[in-house]
Design a protein around this motif. Structure first.
Motif, PDB file in Angstrom:
ATOM      1  N   THR A  29       0.846  -1.214  -0.018  1.00 45.78           N
ATOM      2  CA  THR A  29       0.071   0.022  -0.134  1.00 45.78           C
ATOM      3  C   THR A  29       1.067   1.268   0.069  1.00 45.78           C
ATOM      4  N   ILE A  30       0.559   2.113  -0.994  1.00 41.24           N
ATOM      5  CA  ILE A  30       1.389   3.321  -0.951  1.00 41.24           C
ATOM      6  C   ILE A  30       0.388   4.483  -0.744  1.00 41.24           C
ATOM      7  N   GLY A  31       0.758   5.508  -0.093  1.00 42.06           N
ATOM      8  CA  GLY A  31       0.007   6.639   0.210  1.00 42.06           C
ATOM      9  C   GLY A  31      -0.403   6.893   1.650  1.00 42.06           C
ATOM     10  N   ASP A  32      -1.280   7.554   1.856  1.00 48.45           N
ATOM     11  CA  ASP A  32      -1.629   7.863   3.218  1.00 48.45           C
ATOM     12  C   ASP A  32      -2.566   6.709   3.761  1.00 48.45           C
ATOM     13  N   PRO A  33      -2.126   5.922   4.898  1.00 42.51           N
ATOM     14  CA  PRO A  33      -2.978   4.597   5.323  1.00 42.51           C
ATOM     15  C   PRO A  33      -4.391   4.942   5.827  1.00 42.51           C
ATOM     16  N   ASP A  34      -4.850   6.354   5.788  1.00 44.91           N
ATOM     17  CA  ASP A  34      -6.185   6.736   6.285  1.00 44.91           C
ATOM     18  C   ASP A  34      -6.823   7.161   5.078  1.00 44.91           C
ATOM     19  N   GLY A  35      -6.120   7.353   4.032  1.00 47.28           N
ATOM     20  CA  GLY A  35      -6.755   8.166   2.862  1.00 47.28           C
ATOM     21  C   GLY A  35      -7.746   7.276   2.162  1.00 47.28           C
ATOM     22  N   ASP A  36      -8.397   7.729   1.386  1.00 49.57           N
ATOM     23  CA  ASP A  36      -9.397   7.013   0.370  1.00 49.57           C
ATOM     24  C   ASP A  36      -8.501   5.971  -0.601  1.00 49.57           C
ATOM     25  N   GLU A  37      -9.168   4.802  -0.730  1.00 48.75           N
ATOM     26  CA  GLU A  37      -8.527   3.908  -1.744  1.00 48.75           C
ATOM     27  C   GLU A  37      -8.888   4.229  -3.331  1.00 48.75           C
ATOM     28  N   ILE A  38      -7.720   4.424  -4.047  1.00 52.99           N
ATOM     29  CA  ILE A  38      -7.731   4.513  -5.445  1.00 52.99           C
ATOM     30  C   ILE A  38      -8.388   3.357  -6.037  1.00 52.99           C
ATOM     31  N   THR A  39      -9.532   3.338  -6.636  1.00 56.57           N
ATOM     32  CA  THR A  39     -10.191   2.233  -7.668  1.00 56.57           C
ATOM     33  C   THR A  39     -10.506   2.968  -8.855  1.00 56.57           C
ATOM     34  N   GLY A  40     -11.155   1.893  -9.527  1.00 52.30           N
ATOM     35  CA  GLY A  40     -11.965   2.268 -11.073  1.00 52.30           C
ATOM     36  C   GLY A  40     -10.747   2.754 -11.989  1.00 52.30           C
ATOM     37  N   ASP A  41     -11.270   3.544 -12.766  1.00 52.83           N
ATOM     38  CA  ASP A  41     -10.382   4.100 -13.964  1.00 52.83           C
ATOM     39  C   ASP A  41      -8.962   4.600 -13.343  1.00 52.83           C
ATOM     40  N   GLU A  42      -8.975   5.160 -12.358  1.00 50.01           N
ATOM     41  CA  GLU A  42      -7.949   5.810 -11.680  1.00 50.01           C
ATOM     42  C   GLU A  42      -6.757   4.545 -11.271  1.00 50.01           C
ATOM     43  N   TYR A  43      -7.284   3.582 -10.647  1.00 52.15           N
ATOM     44  CA  TYR A  43      -6.647   2.399 -10.249  1.00 52.15           C
ATOM     45  C   TYR A  43      -5.914   1.590 -11.541  1.00 52.15           C
ATOM     46  N   GLN A  44      -6.882   1.516 -12.834  1.00 49.73           N
ATOM     47  CA  GLN A  44      -6.583   1.066 -14.010  1.00 49.73           C
ATOM     48  C   GLN A  44      -5.255   1.723 -14.732  1.00 49.73           C
ATOM     49  N   ALA A  45      -5.400   3.033 -14.662  1.00 51.43           N
ATOM     50  CA  ALA A  45      -4.465   3.929 -15.205  1.00 51.43           C
ATOM     51  C   ALA A  45      -3.080   3.905 -14.493  1.00 51.43           C
ATOM     52  N   PHE A  46      -2.964   3.795 -13.097  1.00 53.75           N
ATOM     53  CA  PHE A  46      -2.019   3.395 -12.356  1.00 53.75           C
ATOM     54  C   PHE A  46      -1.181   1.967 -12.828  1.00 53.75           C
ATOM     55  N   LEU A  47      -2.054   0.894 -13.085  1.00 51.88           N
ATOM     56  CA  LEU A  47      -1.623  -0.256 -13.306  1.00 51.88           C
ATOM     57  C   LEU A  47      -0.938  -0.344 -14.704  1.00 51.88           C
ATOM     58  N   GLU A  48      -1.402   0.382 -15.472  1.00 53.94           N
ATOM     59  CA  GLU A  48      -0.805   0.510 -16.713  1.00 53.94           C
ATOM     60  C   GLU A  48       0.594   0.898 -16.731  1.00 53.94           C
ATOM     61  N   ARG A  49       1.124   1.714 -15.750  1.00 54.37           N
ATOM     62  CA  ARG A  49       2.256   2.019 -15.647  1.00 54.37           C
ATOM     63  C   ARG A  49       3.305   1.476 -14.838  1.00 54.37           C
ATOM     64  N   ILE A  50       2.871   0.524 -13.767  1.00 54.95           N
ATOM     65  CA  ILE A  50       3.615  -0.038 -12.978  1.00 54.95           C
ATOM     66  C   ILE A  50       3.952  -1.449 -13.685  1.00 54.95           C
ATOM     67  N   THR A  51       5.100  -2.154 -13.114  1.00 55.88           N
ATOM     68  CA  THR A  51       5.701  -3.452 -13.622  1.00 55.88           C
ATOM     69  C   THR A  51       5.844  -4.220 -12.335  1.00 55.88           C
ATOM     70  N   ALA A  52       5.861  -5.581 -12.600  1.00 56.69           N
ATOM     71  CA  ALA A  52       6.274  -6.487 -11.514  1.00 56.69           C
ATOM     72  C   ALA A  52       7.684  -6.261 -10.888  1.00 56.69           C
ATOM     73  N   GLU A  53       8.719  -5.554 -12.058  1.00 55.46           N
ATOM     74  CA  GLU A  53       9.983  -5.055 -11.688  1.00 55.46           C
ATOM     75  C   GLU A  53       9.878  -3.941 -10.453  1.00 55.46           C
TER      76      GLU A  53
END
Length: 86
Positions: A29-53
């Motif tokens: 988990t990255i970010g504020d532990p008490d913050g709202d979870e990123i989900t939906g399209d915003e989550y998908q956009a992030f996953l397009e930029r991150i790799t297993a490496e």
């Protein structure tokens, strides 16, 4: 600040009672532990930029597991396979 949780399965990182290789999961988990979870399209956009490496490097595991044994999984797959809410 929002938070984002990334799940990555690593083939053969665990073993069952008989010693057979099983997958294990990193949940990061990255970010504020008490913050709202990123989900939906915003989550998908992030996953397009991150790799297993990227996840291996962030977890300091690049010398332990090969990228070829790793794959990022969706929260739904994590819930179905591992059933842990956290």
């Amino acid at each position: 600040m929002k938070k984002l949780t990334v799940y990555m399965e690593i083939a053969g990182a665990a073993h069952d009672e008989q010693g057979n290789p099983q997958p294990a999961v990193i949940r990061m988990t990255i970010g504020d532990p008490d913050g709202d979870e990123i989900t939906g399209d915003e989550y998908q956009a992030f996953l397009e930029r991150i790799t297993a490496e990227d996840v291996l490097e962030a977890a300091c595991l690049t010398d332990i597991y090969p990228v070829s044994a790793c794959r990022i999984i969706m929260p739904q797959e994590y819930q179905e396979k591992y059933g842990d809410e956290g």
